[in-house]
Design an enzyme around this catalytic site. Structure first.
Site, PDB file in Angstrom:
ATOM      1  N   GLY A 181       0.683  -1.472  -0.132  1.00 47.65           N
ATOM      2  CA  GLY A 181       0.106   0.090  -0.092  1.00 47.65           C
ATOM      3  C   GLY A 181       1.010   1.260  -0.045  1.00 47.65           C
ATOM      4  N   PHE A 182       0.289   2.362  -0.076  1.00 53.39           N
ATOM      5  CA  PHE A 182       0.841   3.708  -0.347  1.00 53.39           C
ATOM      6  C   PHE A 182       1.532   4.059   0.719  1.00 53.39           C
ATOM      7  CE2 PHE A 182      -0.752   7.974   1.117  1.00 53.39           C
ATOM      8  CZ  PHE A 182       0.487   8.856   0.602  1.00 53.39           C
ATOM      9  N   THR A 200      -5.780  -3.796  -2.496  1.00 55.10           N
ATOM     10  CA  THR A 200      -5.849  -2.482  -3.201  1.00 55.10           C
ATOM     11  C   THR A 200      -4.071  -2.046  -3.203  1.00 55.10           C
ATOM     12  OG1 THR A 200      -5.924  -1.824  -0.811  1.00 55.10           O
ATOM     13  CG2 THR A 200      -7.818  -1.708  -2.229  1.00 55.10           C
ATOM     14  N   GLY A 201      -3.426  -3.024  -2.890  1.00 55.20           N
ATOM     15  CA  GLY A 201      -1.746  -2.432  -2.979  1.00 55.20           C
ATOM     16  C   GLY A 201      -1.225  -2.874  -4.405  1.00 55.20           C
ATOM     17  N   ALA A 247      -2.176   1.038  13.340  1.00 50.84           N
ATOM     18  CA  ALA A 247      -2.418   2.234  12.275  1.00 50.84           C
ATOM     19  C   ALA A 247      -4.248   2.503  12.424  1.00 50.84           C
ATOM     20  CB  ALA A 247      -1.854   1.967  11.074  1.00 50.84           C
ATOM     21  N   TYR A 303     -15.403   1.102   7.793  1.00 45.12           N
ATOM     22  CA  TYR A 303     -14.085   1.557   8.091  1.00 45.12           C
ATOM     23  C   TYR A 303     -13.812   2.005   9.669  1.00 45.12           C
ATOM     24  CZ  TYR A 303      -9.456   3.528   7.394  1.00 45.12           C
ATOM     25  OH  TYR A 303      -7.950   3.956   7.388  1.00 45.12           O
ATOM     26  N   LYS A 358     -12.187   0.045  12.777  1.00 41.95           N
ATOM     27  CA  LYS A 358     -10.827   0.751  13.134  1.00 41.95           C
ATOM     28  C   LYS A 358     -11.066   0.788  14.657  1.00 41.95           C
ATOM     29  CE  LYS A 358      -7.550   0.775  10.365  1.00 41.95           C
ATOM     30  NZ  LYS A 358      -6.202  -0.205  10.389  1.00 41.95           N
ATOM     31  N   ARG A 376      -9.644   9.281  -3.834  1.00 42.56           N
ATOM     32  CA  ARG A 376      -9.445  10.247  -2.838  1.00 42.56           C
ATOM     33  C   ARG A 376      -9.205  11.748  -3.568  1.00 42.56           C
ATOM     34  NH1 ARG A 376      -6.631   6.922   2.095  1.00 42.56           N
ATOM     35  NH2 ARG A 376      -5.929   5.795   0.167  1.00 42.56           N
TER      36      ARG A 376
HETATM   37  N1  UDP Z   1     -13.799  15.146  -2.340  1.00 42.75           N
HETATM   38  C1  UDP Z   1     -14.195  15.972  -3.493  1.00 42.75           C
HETATM   39  N2  UDP Z   1     -13.890  15.819  -4.839  1.00 42.75           N
HETATM   40  C2  UDP Z   1     -13.237  14.450  -5.011  1.00 42.75           C
HETATM   41  C3  UDP Z   1     -12.936  13.504  -4.121  1.00 42.75           C
HETATM   42  C4  UDP Z   1     -13.200  13.773  -2.832  1.00 42.75           C
HETATM   43  O1  UDP Z   1     -14.572  17.014  -3.420  1.00 42.75           O
HETATM   44  O2  UDP Z   1     -13.041  14.175  -6.257  1.00 42.75           O
HETATM   45  C5  UDP Z   1     -14.184  15.516  -1.348  1.00 42.75           C
HETATM   46  C6  UDP Z   1     -14.790  14.554  -0.178  1.00 42.75           C
HETATM   47  O3  UDP Z   1     -16.163  14.571  -0.345  1.00 42.75           O
HETATM   48  C7  UDP Z   1     -14.464  15.004   1.061  1.00 42.75           C
HETATM   49  C8  UDP Z   1     -12.994  15.296   0.883  1.00 42.75           C
HETATM   50  O4  UDP Z   1     -12.796  15.940  -0.470  1.00 42.75           O
HETATM   51  O5  UDP Z   1     -15.088  16.119   1.581  1.00 42.75           O
HETATM   52  C9  UDP Z   1     -12.033  14.440   1.276  1.00 42.75           C
HETATM   53  O6  UDP Z   1     -12.187  13.373   0.644  1.00 42.75           O
HETATM   54  P1  UDP Z   1     -11.446  11.871   0.347  1.00 42.75           P
HETATM   55  O7  UDP Z   1     -12.008  10.855  -0.181  1.00 42.75           O
HETATM   56  O8  UDP Z   1     -10.149  12.194   0.213  1.00 42.75           O
HETATM   57  O9  UDP Z   1     -11.017  11.468   2.025  1.00 42.75           O
HETATM   58  P2  UDP Z   1     -11.815  11.532   3.461  1.00 42.75           P
HETATM   59  O10 UDP Z   1     -11.252  12.663   4.045  1.00 42.75           O
HETATM   60  O11 UDP Z   1     -13.376  11.978   3.080  1.00 42.75           O
HETATM   61  O12 UDP Z   1     -11.895  10.022   3.946  1.00 42.75           O
END
Ligand code: UDP
Length: 328
Positions: A24-25, A49-50, A130, A161, A165, A202
């Site tokens: 993984g990352f 996912t890795g 973690a 998740y 966790k 993400r």
């Molecule tokens: N988000 C966004 N556009 C994207 C992907 C995510 O606006 O293409 C928003 C998402 O709704 C959240 C924030 O960015 O509010 C962080 O999202 P991420 O999936 O990275 O991680 P989270 O902190 O929610 O687990």
């Protein structure tokens, strides 16, 4: 409290570190960090996912060994193998994974963590779980410190998740109390950098990918929700500090610089000199946390930790990785 301690002061050659989720990352960076310090690293991953390319990078080090295995089903056997430290980092962690792999996530954080704790017990190894800022759910306390017990929707779309966790943290503490296993717990806040999956859903990989391709950056909701982003190298330093500290209660790890997601999108367009537009889709996913920023006073109370890599620099390095990835 042991001031300013980390593996910096320790001799790691001759030590064996097991990293669950090594493909993984974050775990691949952590593994490389310890390989460069002369430790022997044993990686385990099932590649759900890795990336195999991360294992190829680690395999160039003489002291790296790898087991392809699913830790919630069957652990590899380590009969005569000495193991000194175990990092439990095997869970998928992107919101896309929450909808595609919910049962695997719950199983790795429950049965997988149990198997790793049993191994730590057998080998008398120190074990680090973690965990995640997701244990705080959609927080009603801001910024979040470790005493906050969170606001998690038990049956929401992120609960596979968040709740698993929370269970993993509890299991870790109970192994400590009941079996005297030497444990540590970190709560990792949003982290980014090279080796993230470009399509992992993400926000940073999405925005950087969109900016590089000249596509619109799609902000979910109105973009007022906030996050605090830590560059992976800084996060690895934080994990190292906690593993080699004496503090066994949970410690937040992350970068407290907080941005709204709308600002984050605009910044990325600017940093990368992209012509992309930023569009709000006004559809915030259910239970998306409105605010998130770590209080890292506890981490700073045991070390001289402060994040070194700025958002500008981190985004440029991440974009460079994605550019090379796109070329392949
Ligand atoms: N988000 C966004 N556009 C994207 C992907 C995510 O606006 O293409 C928003 C998402 O709704 C959240 C924030 O960015 O509010 C962080 O999202 P991420 O999936 O990275 O991680 P989270 O902190 O929610 O687990």
């Amino acid at each position: 409290m042991n001031a300013k301690k980390s593996s910096k002061q320790l001799e790691l050659s001759g030590k064996t570190i097991l990293v669950a989720g090594a493909a993984g990352f974050i775990p691949s960076h952590l593994s490389e960090f310890y390989l460069n310090k002369g430790a022997k690293v044993i990686g385990i991953d099932n590649f759900i996912t890795g990336s195999r390319s991360n294992i190829e990078i680690l395999s160039k080090y003489e002291n790296f060994r790898f087991h392809e295995a699913n830790i919630f089903e069957k652990m590899p056997t380590f009969a005569k193998q000495k193991i000194d430290y175990i990092f439990s980092l095997a869970s998928p962690a992107s919101p896309i994974d929450f909808s595609e792999l919910p049962v695997e996530i719950m199983r790795v954080n429950s049965e997988g963590t149990l198997h790793l704790l049993e191994l730590a017990r057998e080998k008398k190894a120190r074990f680090l779980e973690a965990s995640t800022s997701e244990v705080y759910g959609d927080p009603e306390v801001h910024p979040q410190d470790e005493s906050y017990h969170g606001n998690v929707n038990i049956i929401g779309p992120r609960s596979c998740y968040d709740e698993s966790k929370r269970f993993a943290e509890s299991l870790t503490m109970n192994y400590r109390w009941f079996y005297n296993v030497d444990t540590r717990i970190v709560r990792i806040f949003n982290t980014y950098g090279p080796r993230m999956r470009p399509n992992d859903g993400r926000v940073i990989p999405n925005f950087v990918g969109e900016a590089l391709r000249g596509e619109d950056l799609i902000v979910y909701g109105d973009g007022s929700q906030t996050r605090s982003f830590c560059y992976v190298e800084d996060l690895v330093c934080a994990l190292d500090i906690v593993m080699f500290s004496d503090v066994y209660t949970p410690i937040n790890c992350g970068n407290p610089d907080e941005y709204s997601i709308l600002d984050c999108a605009k910044k990325i367009v600017k940093i990368l000199g992209s012509n992309s537009k930023v569009i709000c889709n006004n559809k915030l996913p259910k239970d998306d946390p409105k605010k998130r920023r770590p209080n890292i006073a506890k981490l700073q109370g045991i070390s001289d930790f402060s994040p070194k890599v700025s958002f500008d620099e981190g985004i440029k390095k991440t974009a460079e990785y994605f550019r090379n990835y796109l070329k392949k």
